[in-house]
Motif scaffolding. Structure first.
Motif, PDB file in Angstrom:
ATOM      1  N   LYS A  79       0.829  -1.209   0.000  1.00  0.00           N
ATOM      2  CA  LYS A  79       0.000   0.000   0.000  1.00  0.00           C
ATOM      3  C   LYS A  79       0.863   1.259   0.000  1.00  0.00           C
ATOM      4  O   LYS A  79       0.563   2.233  -0.707  1.00  0.00           O
ATOM      5  CB  LYS A  79      -0.920  -0.001   1.229  1.00  0.00           C
ATOM      6  N   GLU A  80       1.934   1.249   0.782  1.00  0.00           N
ATOM      7  CA  GLU A  80       2.803   2.420   0.858  1.00  0.00           C
ATOM      8  C   GLU A  80       3.498   2.683  -0.471  1.00  0.00           C
ATOM      9  O   GLU A  80       3.622   3.833  -0.905  1.00  0.00           O
ATOM     10  CB  GLU A  80       3.827   2.223   1.981  1.00  0.00           C
ATOM     11  N   LYS A  81       3.949   1.627  -1.141  1.00  0.00           N
ATOM     12  CA  LYS A  81       4.587   1.805  -2.446  1.00  0.00           C
ATOM     13  C   LYS A  81       3.607   2.390  -3.458  1.00  0.00           C
ATOM     14  O   LYS A  81       3.974   3.267  -4.247  1.00  0.00           O
ATOM     15  CB  LYS A  81       5.138   0.471  -2.946  1.00  0.00           C
ATOM     16  N   MET A  82       2.382   1.910  -3.432  1.00  0.00           N
ATOM     17  CA  MET A  82       1.362   2.442  -4.339  1.00  0.00           C
ATOM     18  C   MET A  82       1.119   3.920  -4.065  1.00  0.00           C
ATOM     19  O   MET A  82       1.030   4.734  -4.985  1.00  0.00           O
ATOM     20  CB  MET A  82       0.053   1.657  -4.184  1.00  0.00           C
ATOM     21  N   GLU A  83       1.038   4.279  -2.799  1.00  0.00           N
ATOM     22  CA  GLU A  83       0.772   5.671  -2.441  1.00  0.00           C
ATOM     23  C   GLU A  83       1.942   6.572  -2.820  1.00  0.00           C
ATOM     24  O   GLU A  83       1.742   7.683  -3.323  1.00  0.00           O
ATOM     25  CB  GLU A  83       0.485   5.777  -0.941  1.00  0.00           C
ATOM     26  N   VAL A  84       3.165   6.102  -2.582  1.00  0.00           N
ATOM     27  CA  VAL A  84       4.339   6.899  -2.958  1.00  0.00           C
ATOM     28  C   VAL A  84       4.347   7.163  -4.461  1.00  0.00           C
ATOM     29  O   VAL A  84       4.576   8.288  -4.914  1.00  0.00           O
ATOM     30  CB  VAL A  84       5.642   6.197  -2.531  1.00  0.00           C
ATOM     31  N   ALA A  85       4.086   6.130  -5.256  1.00  0.00           N
ATOM     32  CA  ALA A  85       4.083   6.292  -6.716  1.00  0.00           C
ATOM     33  C   ALA A  85       3.018   7.292  -7.161  1.00  0.00           C
ATOM     34  O   ALA A  85       3.265   8.146  -8.032  1.00  0.00           O
ATOM     35  CB  ALA A  85       3.866   4.942  -7.395  1.00  0.00           C
ATOM     36  N   LYS A  86       1.837   7.204  -6.574  1.00  0.00           N
ATOM     37  CA  LYS A  86       0.764   8.128  -6.935  1.00  0.00           C
ATOM     38  C   LYS A  86       1.119   9.569  -6.570  1.00  0.00           C
ATOM     39  O   LYS A  86       0.832  10.506  -7.320  1.00  0.00           O
ATOM     40  CB  LYS A  86      -0.541   7.710  -6.235  1.00  0.00           C
ATOM     41  N   GLN A  87       1.742   9.741  -5.409  1.00  0.00           N
ATOM     42  CA  GLN A  87       2.144  11.089  -4.997  1.00  0.00           C
ATOM     43  C   GLN A  87       3.239  11.641  -5.914  1.00  0.00           C
ATOM     44  O   GLN A  87       3.229  12.819  -6.286  1.00  0.00           O
ATOM     45  CB  GLN A  87       2.636  11.075  -3.544  1.00  0.00           C
ATOM     46  N   LEU A  88       4.190  10.785  -6.294  1.00  0.00           N
ATOM     47  CA  LEU A  88       5.248  11.223  -7.194  1.00  0.00           C
ATOM     48  C   LEU A  88       4.678  11.653  -8.537  1.00  0.00           C
ATOM     49  O   LEU A  88       5.072  12.684  -9.103  1.00  0.00           O
ATOM     50  CB  LEU A  88       6.284  10.111  -7.386  1.00  0.00           C
ATOM     51  N   GLU A  89       3.744  10.862  -9.055  1.00  0.00           N
ATOM     52  CA  GLU A  89       3.119  11.231 -10.338  1.00  0.00           C
ATOM     53  C   GLU A  89       2.354  12.541 -10.205  1.00  0.00           C
ATOM     54  O   GLU A  89       2.446  13.419 -11.081  1.00  0.00           O
ATOM     55  CB  GLU A  89       2.173  10.126 -10.785  1.00  0.00           C
ATOM     56  N   ALA A 117       9.040  12.882 -13.309  1.00  0.00           N
ATOM     57  CA  ALA A 117       8.991  12.354 -14.673  1.00  0.00           C
ATOM     58  C   ALA A 117       9.027  10.830 -14.723  1.00  0.00           C
ATOM     59  O   ALA A 117       8.348  10.214 -15.547  1.00  0.00           O
ATOM     60  CB  ALA A 117      10.144  12.926 -15.497  1.00  0.00           C
ATOM     61  N   VAL A 118       9.846  10.224 -13.840  1.00  0.00           N
ATOM     62  CA  VAL A 118      10.063   8.777 -13.900  1.00  0.00           C
ATOM     63  C   VAL A 118       9.972   8.175 -12.498  1.00  0.00           C
ATOM     64  O   VAL A 118      10.601   8.686 -11.566  1.00  0.00           O
ATOM     65  CB  VAL A 118      11.448   8.440 -14.503  1.00  0.00           C
ATOM     66  N   VAL A 119       9.193   7.103 -12.359  1.00  0.00           N
ATOM     67  CA  VAL A 119       9.129   6.341 -11.112  1.00  0.00           C
ATOM     68  C   VAL A 119       9.870   5.032 -11.355  1.00  0.00           C
ATOM     69  O   VAL A 119       9.465   4.228 -12.197  1.00  0.00           O
ATOM     70  CB  VAL A 119       7.676   6.057 -10.691  1.00  0.00           C
ATOM     71  N   GLU A 120      10.981   4.829 -10.626  1.00  0.00           N
ATOM     72  CA  GLU A 120      11.802   3.636 -10.845  1.00  0.00           C
ATOM     73  C   GLU A 120      11.366   2.489  -9.932  1.00  0.00           C
ATOM     74  O   GLU A 120      11.112   2.678  -8.743  1.00  0.00           O
ATOM     75  CB  GLU A 120      13.287   3.953 -10.610  1.00  0.00           C
ATOM     76  N   LEU A 121      11.316   1.295 -10.522  1.00  0.00           N
ATOM     77  CA  LEU A 121      10.939   0.088  -9.803  1.00  0.00           C
ATOM     78  C   LEU A 121      12.091  -0.907  -9.836  1.00  0.00           C
ATOM     79  O   LEU A 121      12.914  -0.885 -10.753  1.00  0.00           O
ATOM     80  CB  LEU A 121       9.702  -0.533 -10.452  1.00  0.00           C
ATOM     81  N   PRO A 122      12.157  -1.811  -8.858  1.00  0.00           N
ATOM     82  CA  PRO A 122      13.280  -2.756  -8.782  1.00  0.00           C
ATOM     83  C   PRO A 122      13.156  -3.891  -9.790  1.00  0.00           C
ATOM     84  O   PRO A 122      12.141  -4.024 -10.493  1.00  0.00           O
ATOM     85  CB  PRO A 122      13.184  -3.285  -7.353  1.00  0.00           C
ATOM     86  N   ASN A 123      14.178  -4.717  -9.836  1.00  0.00           N
ATOM     87  CA  ASN A 123      14.130  -5.943 -10.627  1.00  0.00           C
ATOM     88  C   ASN A 123      13.028  -6.842 -10.050  1.00  0.00           C
ATOM     89  O   ASN A 123      13.019  -7.127  -8.853  1.00  0.00           O
ATOM     90  CB  ASN A 123      15.484  -6.657 -10.551  1.00  0.00           C
ATOM     91  N   ASP A 125       0.836   9.499 -16.183  1.00  0.00           N
ATOM     92  CA  ASP A 125       1.647  10.651 -16.598  1.00  0.00           C
ATOM     93  C   ASP A 125       3.148  10.433 -16.418  1.00  0.00           C
ATOM     94  O   ASP A 125       3.946  11.002 -17.157  1.00  0.00           O
ATOM     95  CB  ASP A 125       1.220  11.912 -15.829  1.00  0.00           C
ATOM     96  N   SER A 126       3.547   9.659 -15.445  1.00  0.00           N
ATOM     97  CA  SER A 126       4.970   9.388 -15.214  1.00  0.00           C
ATOM     98  C   SER A 126       5.395   8.124 -15.950  1.00  0.00           C
ATOM     99  O   SER A 126       4.596   7.205 -16.144  1.00  0.00           O
ATOM    100  CB  SER A 126       5.243   9.205 -13.711  1.00  0.00           C
ATOM    101  N   VAL A 127       6.667   8.078 -16.327  1.00  0.00           N
ATOM    102  CA  VAL A 127       7.243   6.872 -16.903  1.00  0.00           C
ATOM    103  C   VAL A 127       7.420   5.842 -15.786  1.00  0.00           C
ATOM    104  O   VAL A 127       7.868   6.183 -14.686  1.00  0.00           O
ATOM    105  CB  VAL A 127       8.604   7.177 -17.554  1.00  0.00           C
ATOM    106  N   LEU A 128       7.074   4.583 -16.052  1.00  0.00           N
ATOM    107  CA  LEU A 128       7.364   3.490 -15.120  1.00  0.00           C
ATOM    108  C   LEU A 128       8.575   2.740 -15.649  1.00  0.00           C
ATOM    109  O   LEU A 128       8.527   2.151 -16.731  1.00  0.00           O
ATOM    110  CB  LEU A 128       6.182   2.539 -15.000  1.00  0.00           C
ATOM    111  N   SER A 129       9.670   2.773 -14.896  1.00  0.00           N
ATOM    112  CA  SER A 129      10.924   2.166 -15.330  1.00  0.00           C
ATOM    113  C   SER A 129      11.262   0.980 -14.440  1.00  0.00           C
ATOM    114  O   SER A 129      11.420   1.133 -13.222  1.00  0.00           O
ATOM    115  CB  SER A 129      12.056   3.202 -15.261  1.00  0.00           C
TER     116      SER A 129
END
Length: 472
Positions: free
Chosen positions: A25-35, A40-46, A66-70
């Motif tokens: 849940k926290e990761k989802m919320e962080v990504a939404k706030q960043l977007e 511009a880019v939200v980086e995700l792990p391997n 709106d943000s790139v998912l990398s």
């Protein structure tokens, strides 16, 4: 002025470093706030070895527009396939091939000799490019690599379709002047680099990550930041520096300092991390910050205005004066923190003639029915009715108001607190709406928390409508 894209590593770091943990849940919320704050880019792990990380990536691919998912991966084809599987539904997907390029890392991390590594770079980038339009080649430990090999590796990546070249000071061994010279040398030697974006990741091992980043800002197109750890410059400091010294740097980013401060406050619940995410703006406003901002009773008007701006409000000189006057009155009786200051702003600033006035409302709610609300508003003598359902009675009421006005505004914050004590306590609601990149707050008071919420919402809408009419 050059626009620098910000690629944030926070979610990636939380998966790669044991000392920084976040829930799904926290990761989802962080990504939404960043977007929402235009990162511009939200980086995700391997994602190849962890089902949870794969689920996070797939879930974000369906909601981040709106943000790139990398997603990071290695030169292994199976891992590239897994990365693409998780983000192929994203509006803006990117595959990032992370490759060790220093002699020591090539030997001990990948077990490949230089010639074999060059082959792997060419093949993996070409394969990733066949799947995804955007491919980033990330040279790990670039600053400890042999220059000739690093240049060749970058050229191989570009020849095979890489659109971004990221150079990492993984060990954090360089000082600002050295790092600037290094990036300049790489750019001068790599053929074809003018046709791709150049990115950097600066380690904070020597506490100079931020300084290194700004030493090379004229040479780069993308900068990696974080809200955790020591792997990159800190997002808040980067945005603050661009805000204050962008003209001198001849560079800027798309992120608003005030909006980022709001996001950092909203993400203060990230208790799973051992390093708290917090706003740096207490230092820039001259106030002390513990769990929240608190203004001293003798704070001068400039400090109050700076604090108001850090909360995301842009007020006129007249409204700033009104807020300061009300702050002085309130501070004589009680402490003034974030909630108190925002209530002052809502009640003292942008008081306008009401376009909409509440006539009545009816709420049907219970544990076995879907909450329904009917709200009647008066607009210049005309009665308008809205009817809506919602997850709760307050949401239903606010959606009914939206039906009346025919417009949806982003709800930036919503607070309810008791003003008096007892079973018949008076409640106060504070609503913050965002329109045209500005915050508008409304305050409502009632013995009924739903009534207080409706009044606060209408109060904020009236301020938006008044400003829109003034600008037309």
């Amino acid at each position: 002025m050059k626009m620098i894209e910000i690629a944030d590593l926070t979610i990636r770091e939380s998966a790669e470093k044991a000392e920084f943990t976040m829930s799904f849940k926290e990761k989802m919320e962080v990504a939404k706030q960043l977007e929402k704050r235009k990162v511009a880019v939200v980086e995700l792990p391997n994602v190849s070895a962890n089902k949870t990380d794969a689920l996070v990536a797939k879930s974000l691919a369906s909601v981040i527009k709106d943000s790139v998912l990398s997603v990071c991966t290695t030169t292994d084809k199976a891992e590239i396939d897994k990365a693409w599987e998780t983000i192929n539904a994203a509006a803006k997907p990117r595959i990032q091939i992370v490759v060790p390029t220093s002699p020591i890392q090539m030997e001990f991390v990948s077990g490949k000799k230089p010639a074999k590594m060059l082959e792997a770079i060419a093949e993996s980038v070409a394969y990733a490019k066949s799947l995804c339009a955007e491919v980033e080649f990330s040279a790990q430990d670039a600053t400890r690599s042999e220059m000739e090999f690093l240049v060749t590796a970058c050229e191989k990546a570009i020849e095979n379709g890489a659109t971004i070249i990221n150079l990492c000071d993984t060990a954090g061994v360089m000082l600002p002047e050295e790092f600037a010279s290094f990036i300049s040398e790489v750019k001068s030697k790599v053929k074809g680099i003018d046709g791709v974006k150049v990115s950097v990741t600066c380690s904070d091992e020597l506490s100079v990550a931020n300084a290194n980043a700004f030493a090379v800002v004229k040479e780069i197109d993308q900068l990696k930041t974080t809200m955790l750890g020591h792997s990159a410059p800190t997002l808040d400091t980067v945005v603050h520096t661009f805000t204050l010294r962008g003209d001198s740097l001849q560079a800027k980013c798309a992120i608003s300092q005030a909006e980022l401060a709001t996001a950092l406050r909203q993400m203060s619940w990230l208790g799973g991390t051992k390093k708290t995410i917090k706003s740096p703006f207490s230092e820039t406003t001259g106030i002390e910050k513990h769990e929240e901002v608190e203004l001293a009773a003798d704070a001068d008007i400039s400090t109050v205005i700076k604090t108001v701006k850090s909360l995301g409000y842009e007020l006129s000189d007249d409204d700033n004066a009104k807020v300061y006057k009300e702050f002085k009155r309130v501070s004589e009786k009680k402490r003034v923190g974030v909630k108190e200051l925002e209530a002052i702003i809502a009640s003292a600033a942008l008081q306008v003639p009401p376009t909409y006035q509440l006539v009545d409302f009816v709420i049907n709610s219970g544990n076995i029915i879907t909450p329904m609300a009917q709200v009647t508003l008066d607009k210049n003598g005309t009665l308008l009715k809205g009817l809506s359902s919602g997850d709760g009675p307050i949401e239903a009421a606010l959606l009914a108001i939206e039906m009346v006005i025919g417009h949806h505004y982003d709800l930036d914050d919503f607070q309810i607190q008791s003003v008096t004590e007892g079973s018949e306590a008076v409640g106060s609601a504070l609503v913050k709406l965002r329109a045209n990149d500005k915050l508008f707050s409304g305050n409502g008071i009632s013995t009924d928390i739903i009534g207080a919420s409706i009044r606060a919402y209408i109060n904020a809408i009236n301020k938006i409508v008044y400003e829109e009419n003034q600008n037309n």
